[in-house]
Enzyme design. Structure first.
Site, PDB file in Angstrom:
ATOM      1  N   GLY A  45      14.782   2.527 -26.984  1.00 41.64           N
ATOM      2  CA  GLY A  45      15.943   1.772 -27.430  1.00 41.64           C
ATOM      3  C   GLY A  45      17.262   2.225 -26.845  1.00 41.64           C
ATOM      4  CG  ASP A  99      18.722   1.924 -30.148  1.00 41.08           C
ATOM      5  OD1 ASP A  99      18.522   2.995 -30.759  1.00 41.08           O
ATOM      6  OD2 ASP A  99      17.886   0.997 -30.139  1.00 41.08           O
ATOM      7  CG  ASP A 102      18.248   3.973 -39.063  1.00 38.77           C
ATOM      8  OD1 ASP A 102      17.980   5.186 -38.910  1.00 38.77           O
ATOM      9  OD2 ASP A 102      17.469   3.080 -38.710  1.00 38.77           O
ATOM     10  CE  LYS A 129      20.181  -1.124 -38.768  1.00 39.92           C
ATOM     11  NZ  LYS A 129      18.841  -1.405 -39.318  1.00 39.92           N
ATOM     12  CG  PHE A 150      15.355  -5.785 -38.349  1.00 41.38           C
ATOM     13  CD1 PHE A 150      14.504  -4.780 -38.789  1.00 41.38           C
ATOM     14  CD2 PHE A 150      15.210  -6.251 -37.055  1.00 41.38           C
ATOM     15  CE1 PHE A 150      13.520  -4.262 -37.951  1.00 41.38           C
ATOM     16  CE2 PHE A 150      14.239  -5.740 -36.212  1.00 41.38           C
ATOM     17  CZ  PHE A 150      13.396  -4.742 -36.664  1.00 41.38           C
ATOM     18  CG  LEU A 151      21.356  -4.109 -36.409  1.00 39.41           C
ATOM     19  CD1 LEU A 151      22.213  -2.923 -35.982  1.00 39.41           C
ATOM     20  CD2 LEU A 151      22.217  -5.288 -36.800  1.00 39.41           C
ATOM     21  CG  ASP A 157      12.068  -2.929 -30.500  1.00 40.93           C
ATOM     22  OD1 ASP A 157      10.831  -3.057 -30.540  1.00 40.93           O
ATOM     23  OD2 ASP A 157      12.654  -1.931 -30.964  1.00 40.93           O
ATOM     24  NE  ARG A 163      12.278  -1.820 -26.632  1.00 42.50           N
ATOM     25  CZ  ARG A 163      12.354  -0.923 -27.602  1.00 42.50           C
ATOM     26  NH1 ARG A 163      13.527  -0.472 -27.976  1.00 42.50           N
ATOM     27  NH2 ARG A 163      11.267  -0.485 -28.195  1.00 42.50           N
TER      28      ARG A 163
END
Length: 177
Positions: A45, A99, A102, A129, A150-151, A157, A163
């Site tokens: 990611g 990336d 969280d 986040k 959810f991103l 992804d 991605r």
């Protein structure tokens, strides 16, 4: 290039992300001026973020990669490094790039592992986040702050898809179940 799935909502446009990357690069260049830096990208990611960021940096940087396994499908597990850490870390400043931040489990794990090899470890994330509980680690450089959704896009992804999206989207949680 992928197309966002139905129901995806644009959170950060490509141009907003590009401006954010410019800002991060300026901050990092100022903070790490004169240092021998190993840019350590967290695969998979973190690849788009790391690539976009290091092209903007003017510090003396060598780019390396590390792969950490934490998720099986969408379920979190204890992190573990796949393969060895790069050998050229010792005695150098490390810029760990990922990336999204969280809960901070993977980033903290990697920082702790790398800290056994060198004293100076910086962390940079494209997105943090905003969760109800603080992450286990605070990133030194944060590009954007996102809601706890959810991103996808820019390295993030859903089951390996999306991605490559140039922007970041939120998708309904029904996609991620």
């Amino acid at each position: 290039m992928s197309v966002p799935p139905n129901g995806a909502v644009l959170l950060f446009s490509e141009s907003a992300i590009e401006r954010t990357l410019d800002r991060l690069a300026i901050q990092i260049d100022l903070d790490l001026a004169g240092a021998e830096v190993v840019g350590l990208c967290v695969l998979r990611g973190g690849s788009p973020f790391a690539w976009d960021l290091v092209r903007r940096l003017r510090v003396n940087l060598t780019l390396e990669f590390v792969q950490v396994q934490r998720y099986r499908a969408l379920v979190g597990d204890e992190p573990k490094v796949i393969g060895p850490l790069p050998e050229n870390i010792e005695g150098r400043s490390v810029l760990l790039m990922d990336d999204v931040l969280d809960y901070g489990i993977t980033l903290k794990f990697l920082r702790d592992e790398i800290s056994t090899l060198t004293e100076t470890v910086y962390t940079a994330v494209l997105v943090q986040k905003q969760l109800s509980q603080p992450p286990k680690i605070e990133a030194d450089y944060v590009g954007l702050y996102a809601p706890d959704k959810f991103l996808i896009g820019r390295g993030m992804d859903l089951e390996g898809k999306y991605r490559d999206l140039p922007a970041i989207y939120t998708i309904p949680s029904t996609y991620a179940t």
